[in-house]
Every structure is written in C-alpha cells, then in structure tokens.
Design a protein around this motif. Sequence first.
Motif, PDB file in Angstrom:
ATOM      1  N   LEU A  89       5.728  -5.691  -5.734  1.00 18.38           N
ATOM      2  CA  LEU A  89       5.877  -4.377  -6.354  1.00 18.38           C
ATOM      3  C   LEU A  89       7.277  -4.185  -6.917  1.00 18.38           C
ATOM      4  CD1 LEU A  89       3.920  -2.069  -3.870  1.00 18.38           C
ATOM      5  CD2 LEU A  89       3.284  -2.678  -6.205  1.00 18.38           C
ATOM      6  N   GLU A 142      -2.963  -4.678 -14.248  1.00 18.23           N
ATOM      7  CA  GLU A 142      -3.738  -3.703 -13.488  1.00 18.23           C
ATOM      8  C   GLU A 142      -5.198  -3.757 -13.922  1.00 18.23           C
ATOM      9  OE1 GLU A 142      -4.131   1.092 -12.577  1.00 18.23           O
ATOM     10  OE2 GLU A 142      -2.420   0.359 -13.748  1.00 18.23           O
ATOM     11  N   VAL A 173      -3.252  -1.970  -3.664  1.00 19.74           N
ATOM     12  CA  VAL A 173      -2.276  -1.121  -2.996  1.00 19.74           C
ATOM     13  C   VAL A 173      -2.925   0.193  -2.588  1.00 19.74           C
ATOM     14  CG1 VAL A 173       0.011  -0.055  -3.152  1.00 19.74           C
ATOM     15  CG2 VAL A 173      -0.483  -2.152  -4.432  1.00 19.74           C
ATOM     16  N   SER A 174      -2.881   0.487  -1.306  1.00 18.53           N
ATOM     17  CA  SER A 174      -3.366   1.759  -0.752  1.00 18.53           C
ATOM     18  C   SER A 174      -4.826   2.033  -1.098  1.00 18.53           C
ATOM     19  CB  SER A 174      -2.484   2.920  -1.243  1.00 18.53           C
ATOM     20  OG  SER A 174      -1.140   2.725  -0.843  1.00 18.53           O
ATOM     21  N   ASP A 184      -4.752  -1.897   1.894  1.00 17.55           N
ATOM     22  CA  ASP A 184      -3.851  -2.852   1.254  1.00 17.55           C
ATOM     23  C   ASP A 184      -4.418  -4.262   1.423  1.00 17.55           C
ATOM     24  OD1 ASP A 184      -1.784  -0.927   0.554  1.00 17.55           O
ATOM     25  OD2 ASP A 184      -1.375  -0.827   2.701  1.00 17.55           O
ATOM     26  N   ASP A 197       6.229   4.657  -7.073  1.00 14.13           N
ATOM     27  CA  ASP A 197       5.253   5.464  -6.329  1.00 14.13           C
ATOM     28  C   ASP A 197       4.395   4.581  -5.431  1.00 14.13           C
ATOM     29  OD1 ASP A 197       3.610   7.911  -5.800  1.00 14.13           O
ATOM     30  OD2 ASP A 197       2.090   6.747  -6.871  1.00 14.13           O
ATOM     31  N   LEU A 198       3.959   3.439  -5.943  1.00  8.67           N
ATOM     32  CA  LEU A 198       3.127   2.542  -5.153  1.00  8.67           C
ATOM     33  C   LEU A 198       3.901   1.956  -3.980  1.00  8.67           C
ATOM     34  CD1 LEU A 198       1.200   0.686  -8.005  1.00  8.67           C
ATOM     35  CD2 LEU A 198       0.327   2.469  -6.480  1.00  8.67           C
ATOM     36  N   ARG A 225       4.026   4.512  -1.281  1.00 14.00           N
ATOM     37  CA  ARG A 225       2.763   4.567  -0.545  1.00 14.00           C
ATOM     38  C   ARG A 225       2.622   3.379   0.401  1.00 14.00           C
ATOM     39  NH1 ARG A 225      -1.921   5.907  -5.000  1.00 14.00           N
ATOM     40  NH2 ARG A 225      -0.841   7.551  -6.163  1.00 14.00           N
ATOM     41  N   LEU A 226       3.031   2.213  -0.074  1.00 11.24           N
ATOM     42  CA  LEU A 226       2.917   1.020   0.753  1.00 11.24           C
ATOM     43  C   LEU A 226       3.781   1.142   2.005  1.00 11.24           C
ATOM     44  CD1 LEU A 226       1.751  -1.943   0.832  1.00 11.24           C
ATOM     45  CD2 LEU A 226       3.980  -2.639  -0.052  1.00 11.24           C
ATOM     46  N   ARG A 278       3.955   2.341 -12.316  1.00 10.40           N
ATOM     47  CA  ARG A 278       4.118   3.278 -11.198  1.00 10.40           C
ATOM     48  C   ARG A 278       4.592   2.531  -9.944  1.00 10.40           C
ATOM     49  NH1 ARG A 278      -0.800   3.566 -12.956  1.00 10.40           N
ATOM     50  NH2 ARG A 278      -1.720   3.080 -10.928  1.00 10.40           N
ATOM     51  N   THR A 327      -6.175   2.019  -3.898  1.00 10.26           N
ATOM     52  CA  THR A 327      -6.308   2.794  -5.127  1.00 10.26           C
ATOM     53  C   THR A 327      -5.963   2.018  -6.385  1.00 10.26           C
ATOM     54  OG1 THR A 327      -4.034   3.633  -4.951  1.00 10.26           O
ATOM     55  CG2 THR A 327      -5.773   4.934  -3.903  1.00 10.26           C
ATOM     56  N   THR A 328      -5.034   1.076  -6.319  1.00 11.33           N
ATOM     57  CA  THR A 328      -4.536   0.412  -7.525  1.00 11.33           C
ATOM     58  C   THR A 328      -4.618  -1.092  -7.336  1.00 11.33           C
ATOM     59  OG1 THR A 328      -2.983   2.247  -7.812  1.00 11.33           O
ATOM     60  CG2 THR A 328      -2.656   0.297  -9.182  1.00 11.33           C
TER      61      THR A 328
END
Length: 464
Positions: free
Chosen positions: A284, A146, A115-116, A98, A425-426, A429-430, A422, A118-119
């Motif tokens: 987010l 994004e 984020v994580s 992150d 979902d993000l 994960r956070l 998303r 990945t994104t």
Amino acid sequence: MGIDTAPGPRARSRAARASGPLALATLLLLPACSGPGADDDRSPARPSLAAVGAVVAGAAALDWSGSWRQYHRNPDGTTADDPSSTVTAELRSLGNGDVFGTMSANGRTARVMLVSGTTLFTKADRAMLHTMGVENPGTDAGRWREVRRPDGSHELLGLRLDRLAPAALGAALAPSKASGPGKDTTGPSPMPSSAAGRFRRPAGVPADAVAVPVRGDGTTRGGTYWLSADAPHRLLGYSGLGFRHDSQAGPHETMSDAAAAALTVRAGDTASARAGYAGMRSALRALPATVPVSTTPTAAQLSDTTDEECGVRCHTVVVTVALTNRMPKESVTASYRLALTGAKRMDGGRLLLDNLVHEELGSCTVRLPAARPGATVRGACTVSGAALRKAVDATLDRHGFLHLDFKTEATRRIDRITGPSRAEDLLERLVSGSTDVLGAGRAGTRPVPAPGPTAPRTDVEGRP
C-alpha cells in the motif's frame, strides 16, 4: 494453531453416562448443530460446524492453498469449446477481510491484495492480465491494478476472496440469531454423509478427515468442509462451489460441479498475521496516487455522440465523436471505430429501402484524449474511398442536390480507466484492522510517506 470445536464421539459417550444439567446440555447441543435427520445412513452425529466457525472467527490468520478449473464462456453463458484454465492459489486471509498472496494460471502468476474486504488489487504481467480478461493488457502490465466487478463481488479468476477471511468464514459457519423470539438459525445446513463424495477431498487433507457436506442457499452452491478426525476438530479444507463465482456465466446455478474449488486451510498464529500485514502495508505504501482501474462503466456514466460533415462534393466525410465522462473520480481513455453508413432518400425525405440503406460506405478510427471526471473530449477522422464516391454520385440529381442520409455507427473500446488509489485511507483501515487482530503496539503504525518525488513508486514484495 488448532481450531477446536465441540467434543467428539468419545467425549459424548462419557457425557451420556454423566448425570445432571451438564450432560443434558451436551446431548442437546450436538444434534441441534448437526440438524435433525441429517444422516440418512444413521451414522453418529458429525462435528458441529457452528463450533468450528466460532474458533475460525477468532483465528489470527488462515493460510489457503488449492486449485480449481476456470471454464471459458461464450457471450450467451454457455461453455466455450476452448480449453479451460487450471488456477492455483496461495493466499493468507486476515481479520475482517484482508487477503494477500498469489494466483497462477497458464504458467503465469499474479499478486493479489484485498484490503478490508472492500478494495481488490492485482498485479500481473501481460499474459496473465489477458487470462483475467483485460482487453488491453500491455499498458498496465507489472502495475497494481484495482479490480471492480459490476455485481459488487470481490472475485478474481473465479474465487470469492472476501469469503476466505476468518471473520467472514466464521460468521458463515457459526449460528446467527434472527430478530424476535424463537428464530434462532444455524449456518450451512448439513446434508447426508453419503453426499460427501460429490466433491473430491483437497490435496493435503488426510484420508481420515471428517467430511461435512452442506447445502447451498440463495447465493452460494453446496460444498464439503473437511475436519480433523479427532477432537478437538480443526478445519482442514473445503471443496465445492460455495467460494466460486462465475461473473461471465450469470447465476451461480449455471456452474457445474467440475468447476469446484479444492482448498486446504491452516490456521496461522500472530507471527503469521504480522507477516501478512507487513506485506500488505509495504504494498500500500508503494501505490502511486493514481492506479489503473478494471471496471465496466454504465451507460449513464459514459455517453457519446457523433456527427458528419461533407468535404468537396462529399467524396470525403469528416466524422466526429464526443465522449462525456460522468464517472465520479475516474478518468477514461477510449478509442472508436467510426463506420459511416448511408441511406438514399427522395426529395420529400422518405427513405427508399434499396441496397443503400444501412450500407457501410467506409470507416476510420480515432483515439480520444483522456476524459477527466465531468469532462467531454472530442476527436475526428476522415472517411473516403470508392464506396463513398459511388454512393454519392448515384444520389446526385441534375441540380446537384444530394439525396443521401449519413449516419455513423460508433464502436467504442475503453483503452484505460484510472482513478485515485486511496492508499492513505486504505492503509489507515488496514492498521485499524490489524490492531483488532494483533493488539495495539503490534500492528505497525508507521505513517504513509508524503507524496512527492522522494515517495516510493515501486512495489515492495511482501509475501505471506
């Protein structure tokens, strides 16, 4: 928070005078981490990067500050003649991937959020989006966007953000164990101390800092890690090309040392980590259901076809274009320049290689409606003018037959791609990642507001 590593030279001297297995273990540890023959000038063994990495991996947060030169590139990968940009960054990295903070270039600033690991999102004004290479920056200015790279890297303005997080950096520095006996490997390979001058010491790193240069590998270039002079050693900074990435220039080997990043780093405590996670949660929660997406679709994901239909005496031609979107979840809006060309032929169909072959007879532009995933959209425009009339009249025979083959060359420009944010979902994960770092009950688990007219649609500015 100090980043402690293996004992320094004084501690090693005391260990050398000691007796028993402990002294032997200490003497074996440091040369192994430094690498045999690492120093050509036979200076004392330097601090262990493996020990630094072990402590970095457990840090609650890392605060990064620094700058680098972003050189503009020509299509062939060579450096362009126009001036380069100086990019600065103020970033906080957390947990397993992150990152939250800001980047600035040419007097403009962008918000950054990974984020994580990945994104990647960014939010900037029109001028900054143009600096980032966005073709139509006005549409998405001031909105979270994004960012996706064709090579899968999480790079923004030339910096690999995914390599800044404590877990990722710690893993890169600490030893890794290959499968099978006798295959222990360490992280970066140390280089002679004389190589420390290759990359400049970052601003803010004290002059007495210990420089530990390392070699590059198959995916990164070399660099220098800067550690505090006294034990327990702390990671103070990095300078080099290992965190840099030039997506326009192809392989990292093409980058020159002048493009090296000079970064300082400071370990933060749990309060710093909580502040970073709070800012990311706010951002987010403010994301709309759909966000602009910066990506380059493949030929398999987007395809188009064209057709031509003559008007009266073919002095006008209606040119149509159809776009098929095979992207899984993204909608695409595109515009086209449609250039009508003509080639003269005989009755038998054989093309004549005269001045009409591939000659442009006129052009027009069309902007298609948004193509949803799996849909095909169409648009048309009309070509007319003296060049078309002259070509048509020159290829009419006495019976009125037209001996002219039309073809349309379509130049596509993607105006906008949007996809689901998303956000829920993000955020999940956070929160999971922050629980790993901060512990249960301290990470913040407030649920995402349900979508609807009362859900927030503007960003809450949370700064590290």
